[in-house]
Design a protein around this motif. Sequence first.
Motif, PDB file in Angstrom:
ATOM      1  N   ASN A  31      43.924  11.237  -6.878  1.00 41.85           N
ATOM      2  CA  ASN A  31      44.633  10.397  -6.212  1.00 41.85           C
ATOM      3  C   ASN A  31      44.489  10.548  -4.736  1.00 41.85           C
ATOM      4  O   ASN A  31      44.741   9.752  -3.767  1.00 41.85           O
ATOM      5  CB  ASN A  31      46.350  10.270  -6.284  1.00 41.85           C
ATOM      6  N   ASP A  32      43.340  11.338  -4.318  1.00 39.73           N
ATOM      7  CA  ASP A  32      42.990  11.382  -3.002  1.00 39.73           C
ATOM      8  C   ASP A  32      41.392  10.950  -3.052  1.00 39.73           C
ATOM      9  O   ASP A  32      40.339  11.595  -3.478  1.00 39.73           O
ATOM     10  CB  ASP A  32      42.833  12.904  -2.602  1.00 39.73           C
ATOM     11  N   ALA A  33      41.374   9.640  -2.276  1.00 34.26           N
ATOM     12  CA  ALA A  33      40.345   8.947  -2.308  1.00 34.26           C
ATOM     13  C   ALA A  33      39.053   9.794  -1.348  1.00 34.26           C
ATOM     14  O   ALA A  33      37.937   9.621  -1.743  1.00 34.26           O
ATOM     15  CB  ALA A  33      40.385   7.679  -1.770  1.00 34.26           C
ATOM     16  N   GLU A  34      39.483  10.319  -0.485  1.00 37.09           N
ATOM     17  CA  GLU A  34      38.718  11.086   0.603  1.00 37.09           C
ATOM     18  C   GLU A  34      37.991  12.329  -0.043  1.00 37.09           C
ATOM     19  O   GLU A  34      36.743  12.351  -0.001  1.00 37.09           O
ATOM     20  CB  GLU A  34      39.525  11.650   1.635  1.00 37.09           C
ATOM     21  N   ARG A  35      39.012  13.078  -1.017  1.00 42.25           N
ATOM     22  CA  ARG A  35      38.177  14.211  -1.781  1.00 42.25           C
ATOM     23  C   ARG A  35      37.085  13.648  -2.819  1.00 42.25           C
ATOM     24  O   ARG A  35      36.094  14.228  -2.823  1.00 42.25           O
ATOM     25  CB  ARG A  35      39.308  14.591  -2.485  1.00 42.25           C
ATOM     26  N   LEU A  36      37.530  12.606  -3.417  1.00 41.70           N
ATOM     27  CA  LEU A  36      36.398  11.909  -4.524  1.00 41.70           C
ATOM     28  C   LEU A  36      35.377  11.398  -3.622  1.00 41.70           C
ATOM     29  O   LEU A  36      34.017  11.608  -4.152  1.00 41.70           O
ATOM     30  CB  LEU A  36      37.077  10.537  -5.146  1.00 41.70           C
ATOM     31  N   ARG A  37      35.210  11.052  -2.377  1.00 40.49           N
ATOM     32  CA  ARG A  37      34.128  10.654  -1.701  1.00 40.49           C
ATOM     33  C   ARG A  37      33.342  11.975  -1.382  1.00 40.49           C
ATOM     34  O   ARG A  37      32.048  11.890  -1.430  1.00 40.49           O
ATOM     35  CB  ARG A  37      34.433   9.812  -0.254  1.00 40.49           C
ATOM     36  N   GLN A  38      33.940  12.872  -0.959  1.00 38.21           N
ATOM     37  CA  GLN A  38      33.373  14.360  -0.668  1.00 38.21           C
ATOM     38  C   GLN A  38      32.459  14.745  -1.769  1.00 38.21           C
ATOM     39  O   GLN A  38      31.372  15.248  -1.696  1.00 38.21           O
ATOM     40  CB  GLN A  38      34.209  15.363  -0.313  1.00 38.21           C
ATOM     41  N   ILE A  39      32.944  14.769  -2.810  1.00 38.18           N
ATOM     42  CA  ILE A  39      32.412  15.190  -4.098  1.00 38.18           C
ATOM     43  C   ILE A  39      31.268  14.226  -4.849  1.00 38.18           C
ATOM     44  O   ILE A  39      30.733  14.594  -5.890  1.00 38.18           O
ATOM     45  CB  ILE A  39      33.125  15.887  -5.186  1.00 38.18           C
ATOM     46  N   GLU A  40      31.512  12.831  -4.504  1.00 32.84           N
ATOM     47  CA  GLU A  40      30.786  11.793  -5.289  1.00 32.84           C
ATOM     48  C   GLU A  40      29.281  12.277  -5.696  1.00 32.84           C
ATOM     49  O   GLU A  40      28.554  11.975  -6.631  1.00 32.84           O
ATOM     50  CB  GLU A  40      30.792  10.625  -4.528  1.00 32.84           C
ATOM     51  N   GLU A  41      28.583  12.585  -4.530  1.00 30.67           N
ATOM     52  CA  GLU A  41      27.181  13.066  -4.424  1.00 30.67           C
ATOM     53  C   GLU A  41      26.746  14.323  -5.251  1.00 30.67           C
ATOM     54  O   GLU A  41      25.657  14.494  -5.670  1.00 30.67           O
ATOM     55  CB  GLU A  41      26.551  13.376  -3.118  1.00 30.67           C
ATOM     56  N   GLN A  42      27.916  15.149  -5.362  1.00 27.40           N
ATOM     57  CA  GLN A  42      27.594  16.252  -6.311  1.00 27.40           C
ATOM     58  C   GLN A  42      27.641  16.407  -7.673  1.00 27.40           C
ATOM     59  O   GLN A  42      27.374  17.357  -8.491  1.00 27.40           O
ATOM     60  CB  GLN A  42      28.687  17.368  -5.765  1.00 27.40           C
ATOM     61  N   LEU A  43      28.249  15.184  -8.304  1.00 26.69           N
ATOM     62  CA  LEU A  43      28.549  15.123  -9.619  1.00 26.69           C
ATOM     63  C   LEU A  43      28.146  13.887 -10.323  1.00 26.69           C
ATOM     64  O   LEU A  43      28.206  12.947  -9.786  1.00 26.69           O
ATOM     65  CB  LEU A  43      30.150  15.090  -9.874  1.00 26.69           C
ATOM     66  N   ASP A  44      27.576  14.166 -11.635  1.00 26.34           N
ATOM     67  CA  ASP A  44      27.143  13.166 -12.496  1.00 26.34           C
ATOM     68  C   ASP A  44      28.238  12.768 -13.227  1.00 26.34           C
ATOM     69  O   ASP A  44      28.309  12.908 -14.448  1.00 26.34           O
ATOM     70  CB  ASP A  44      25.941  13.371 -13.147  1.00 26.34           C
ATOM     71  N   ALA A  45      29.305  12.107 -12.706  1.00 21.42           N
ATOM     72  CA  ALA A  45      30.613  11.893 -13.534  1.00 21.42           C
ATOM     73  C   ALA A  45      31.167  10.559 -13.047  1.00 21.42           C
ATOM     74  O   ALA A  45      31.121  10.019 -12.110  1.00 21.42           O
ATOM     75  CB  ALA A  45      31.517  13.001 -13.094  1.00 21.42           C
TER      76      ALA A  45
END
Length: 453
Positions: A31-45
């Motif tokens: 539920n943390d949009a900022e956290r998801l933005r931080q890891i978006e480039e690191q995961l193929d998910a």
Amino acid sequence: MKIIIIGAGEVGFSIAETLCKENKSVVLIDNDAERLRQIEEQLDAQLICGSGSSPETLLQAGISQAGMVIAVSDQDEVNLVACFVAQHYSPGSVKIARLRNPEFLDHPDVFRGLRFDLFINPEREAAEKLLKLIQMPQAMDLIPFAEGKVWLAGFHLQPASPIVGMKLFGLRDVVPGYAPLAAAIYRGKELIIPRGADTLHAGDVAYFAVAPDDMQKTLRLVGKKGRPVERVMIYGGDSTGWYLARELEKQKDVEIKFIEEDEARCAWLAERLNRVTVLHGEGMDSDLLLEENIAKMDVFVAVSKDPENNVLAALLAKSLGARYSMILSNRPDYAALVPSLGIDAAVSPHLAAVSRILRFLRHGRVAAVESIRQGRAEGIEFVAQESSPCAGKTLKDLDFPEGALMIAVVRGEQVIIPTGQTTIMAEDRVVVFCDRRAVAKVEKLFSPKSALL
């Protein structure tokens, strides 16, 4: 198989990262949009911002098609509800829930009849790992396989170690007639899957496959002195410290002292621990440590919530005479610095939880999985099956992948150090050390043929 992970904190991210690198289909919910933005480039998910306990969010994630649901957010209630929802929409899926409140784990009957496959508590997992290390503090890492018949033991090699400067094929000359199999060498950030011609250097962290009866020989080999642990001091009275002290006080020959900064927590611990001296104070208070005879302590363990305080307290205790010091830390940069700092071991609750969960993610009959050195490698114990591609073949005839090494075969009570002529039989327990990139290829060798279709 679709795998849904709820919680993008360190545990959830580590699991997702491992699975993505193995080309698994992963959905990560937080539920943390900022956290998801931080890891978006690191995961193929697939990343979804929303509540992991919301049926709408879980349906959006494809819960009906999920083969596994791993709820590892930092809220127990969210994790439990997520698994309840998964049971409704995907009753056949594997369901794993992270529970931090010890009351849930101390009363398992509450969940009787519910189809949960695993409850995981990172703090308890870390305490169990620390307990093993306290029993053999000369090792930086100590991992049991095949019900304790084989140990993977990691040692930081000091300049004075008798094996520094030696090639691996010469180890037999140090302790006559004994040369354990070297499973891995960590040299700075480099992971080496060793061969006989490789040379050991000062500062290396070397992992050996060791039978329990040979542990004293291994200590002599690496230049460590074996001595029983009789006195332990713990700093930090949160969950990990509590679990650790509770288990340690079952060992009647170990004297335990416990330092905690919060006075109310001290009273709570004193009421529940029978053979532990609970002290109100700070782990970085040199006067307190000296007053409590820190120089006579065999092991000092810093397990507070603050990783910086743990490092400082461990360094102080070591400088004041404690034989060994260990820390709790979820920061991989700290864990990597431990050998150079003079701290003897570091344990991460997050990695301990990841190791516990990984066994549910593997094909074939996997008996144990351990994530090693900040998740860069894994020790995996497979049980070979009659229909596995490896069954009935010698090691030299297997297309064993680069970056992987078979370190032990356990057949009944017999422990075999494998050679090229070793044949893998059905029901053998086979221990493999491998770089994370080689895991998927190793899995295929041990998976039943039906799982490969």
